[in-house]
Design a protein around this motif. Sequence first.
Motif, PDB file in Angstrom:
ATOM      1  N   ARG A  18       0.487  -1.224   0.219  1.00 36.34           N
ATOM      2  CA  ARG A  18      -0.455  -0.047   0.449  1.00 36.34           C
ATOM      3  C   ARG A  18       0.881   1.275  -0.113  1.00 36.34           C
ATOM      4  NH1 ARG A  18      -1.381   4.416   2.970  1.00 36.34           N
ATOM      5  NH2 ARG A  18      -0.482   3.712   4.920  1.00 36.34           N
ATOM      6  N   ARG A  19       1.379   0.829   1.037  1.00 33.39           N
ATOM      7  CA  ARG A  19       2.764   2.814   1.508  1.00 33.39           C
ATOM      8  C   ARG A  19       3.644   3.098  -0.126  1.00 33.39           C
ATOM      9  NH1 ARG A  19       5.180   3.162   6.522  1.00 33.39           N
ATOM     10  NH2 ARG A  19       3.659   2.693   8.415  1.00 33.39           N
ATOM     11  N   ARG A  21       2.507   1.812  -3.476  1.00 36.00           N
ATOM     12  CA  ARG A  21       1.321   2.197  -4.735  1.00 36.00           C
ATOM     13  C   ARG A  21       1.988   0.946  -5.656  1.00 36.00           C
ATOM     14  NH1 ARG A  21       0.726   7.882  -5.000  1.00 36.00           N
ATOM     15  NH2 ARG A  21       0.258   8.650  -3.091  1.00 36.00           N
ATOM     16  N   VAL A  22       2.568  -0.422  -4.624  1.00 34.88           N
ATOM     17  CA  VAL A  22       2.505  -1.750  -6.048  1.00 34.88           C
ATOM     18  C   VAL A  22       1.319  -2.293  -5.478  1.00 34.88           C
ATOM     19  CG1 VAL A  22       5.079  -1.157  -6.084  1.00 34.88           C
ATOM     20  CG2 VAL A  22       4.127  -2.512  -4.467  1.00 34.88           C
ATOM     21  N   SER A  23       1.367  -3.439  -6.173  1.00 36.76           N
ATOM     22  CA  SER A  23       0.469  -5.039  -6.433  1.00 36.76           C
ATOM     23  C   SER A  23       1.215  -5.910  -4.980  1.00 36.76           C
ATOM     24  CB  SER A  23       0.179  -6.046  -7.214  1.00 36.76           C
ATOM     25  OG  SER A  23       1.617  -6.778  -7.735  1.00 36.76           O
TER      26      SER A  23
END
Length: 177
Positions: A18-19, A21-23
């Motif tokens: 989440r931090r 911004r990746v899967s």
Amino acid sequence: MQAAELFEQKIKLREVARRLRVSRKSAYQWHQLWRDGGATALASRGPSGSRCRLSPRCLEKLAAYLEQGPASHGWVEDQVWTAARVATLIGRKFHVSYSVSGATRLMHRLGFSPQVPARRVAERDEQAVTAWKEATWEEVKEPGRPVEGTSASRTRRASLAGRPKDAPGADAVAPRS
């Protein structure tokens, strides 16, 4: 190396994803690499894809050829560099085969953009086209929809006559007269 720092802090992989911004899958793969090889295993290996098949010197020459314009290389009908023309130019000058999409990427790398030529016949008579539009077109074109307001739907309203008296909402709708 933000991912390595977050892994060292024992932050959950879901939060790392989440931090950054990746899967989640990427976060799990990075975590596996980090566990096996440390922070150095996460270092970038450079851009993906095949390497450029032209040397830096050839790239400089190609940029100079592009600056000269298409007419100086045989395309005299217009002053437009298309990706297909650039691919052909690379083949002629450097004996290297490039696809149209590869030539497009190479042009962007050199600061150029491929252009699309206007598809007009060289012998086009603009006056004749204008005269035809004014005189003949109005006669041959098919009529459009009527100007007055029309319904967007091609269906008709349901008839209340065939509706059962005990149907839900039957008492809410007054019959049409």
